[in-house]
Each structure stands twice: as structure tokens, then as C-alpha cells.
Scaffold this motif. Structure first.
Motif, PDB file in Angstrom:
ATOM      1  N   ALA A 113       7.711  -1.377   3.499  1.00  0.00           N
ATOM      2  CA  ALA A 113       7.361  -0.106   4.146  1.00  0.00           C
ATOM      3  C   ALA A 113       6.213  -0.286   5.141  1.00  0.00           C
ATOM      4  O   ALA A 113       6.049   0.512   6.056  1.00  0.00           O
ATOM      5  CB  ALA A 113       6.992   0.940   3.094  1.00  0.00           C
ATOM      6  N   GLY A 114       5.416  -1.324   4.923  1.00  0.00           N
ATOM      7  CA  GLY A 114       4.282  -1.574   5.814  1.00  0.00           C
ATOM      8  C   GLY A 114       3.059  -0.734   5.474  1.00  0.00           C
ATOM      9  O   GLY A 114       2.130  -0.642   6.266  1.00  0.00           O
ATOM     10  N   LEU A 115       3.057  -0.134   4.294  1.00  0.00           N
ATOM     11  CA  LEU A 115       1.906   0.650   3.853  1.00  0.00           C
ATOM     12  C   LEU A 115       1.962   0.858   2.356  1.00  0.00           C
ATOM     13  O   LEU A 115       2.969   0.606   1.715  1.00  0.00           O
ATOM     14  CB  LEU A 115       1.837   2.001   4.569  1.00  0.00           C
ATOM     15  N   ARG A 116       0.855   1.290   1.785  1.00  0.00           N
ATOM     16  CA  ARG A 116       0.768   1.481   0.334  1.00  0.00           C
ATOM     17  C   ARG A 116       1.016   2.929  -0.081  1.00  0.00           C
ATOM     18  O   ARG A 116       1.395   3.182  -1.216  1.00  0.00           O
ATOM     19  CB  ARG A 116      -0.614   1.059  -0.160  1.00  0.00           C
ATOM     20  N   SER A 117       0.789   3.861   0.841  1.00  0.00           N
ATOM     21  CA  SER A 117       0.898   5.268   0.478  1.00  0.00           C
ATOM     22  C   SER A 117       1.044   6.102   1.743  1.00  0.00           C
ATOM     23  O   SER A 117       0.536   5.720   2.802  1.00  0.00           O
ATOM     24  CB  SER A 117      -0.370   5.660  -0.293  1.00  0.00           C
TER      25      SER A 117
END
Length: 88
Positions: free
Chosen positions: A19-23
Motif C-alpha cells: 500500500a505504501g503506507l501504514r495507515s
């Protein structure tokens, strides 16, 4: 009429890499199956499709696999996409 709800989606391990992010905050239908929720997330992050058979959700700390399980989400609910759980 579809009612939308903003939830916090959290990604862990390989899911975060894809996703390229954590949140992030996402606007999704308030009444949805776990499979439909996954499809909404994949529309935004198509690279996640490669792990579709490894998806486990935790919605407000209740675990579920992809399927027909019906959810009624509330604003700011936390939806975690976590690694598969193994027992022992």
C-alpha cells in the motif's frame, strides 16, 4: 442510498509495503461485507490484489476473513489488515 463512513485502515507487514503506507483514512460504505470492503481498498491500492488469499481483517479488534460477513461500520472505526493468524 449508500451511506458512506470514514474509517481508519491500518496496514501491517507486507500489506504496508504494497500500500505504501501504514495507515490512512478512507471513505467506504457504512454497510458492507468484508469482501466488498476489501474490493473498495483494492480500488485505491491495486497492488494489494496479490495477497487477496492471505487477508485477515480486524475491525475494532474482531477478526474476520474475506467473505459474506456483513459489517456495519461506524465513523473512525479501525480496520486493520493483518497477516494471517496461525494457531498452535
Amino acid at each position: 442510498m449508500i451511506v458512506l463512513c470514514q474509517v481508519v485502515v491500518q496496514y501491517f507487514t507486507r500489506r504496508a509495503e504494497l500500500a505504501g503506507l501504514r495507515s490512512e483514512n478512507l471513505l467506504v460504505p457504512q454497510q458492507v461485507t468484508s469482501l466488498q470492503l476489501w474490493e473498495e481498498i483494492v480500488k485505491i491500492h491495486p497492488r494489494l490484489v496479490v495477497i487477496w488469499d492471505q487477508v485477515v481483517f480486524a475491525v475494532q479488534q474482531v477478526y474476520m476473513l474475506l467473505g459474506d460477513q456483513f459489517l456495519v461500520l461506524q465513523p473512525r472505526d479501525k480496520v486493520a489488515i493483518i497477516p494471517p493468524i496461525s494457531g498452535g
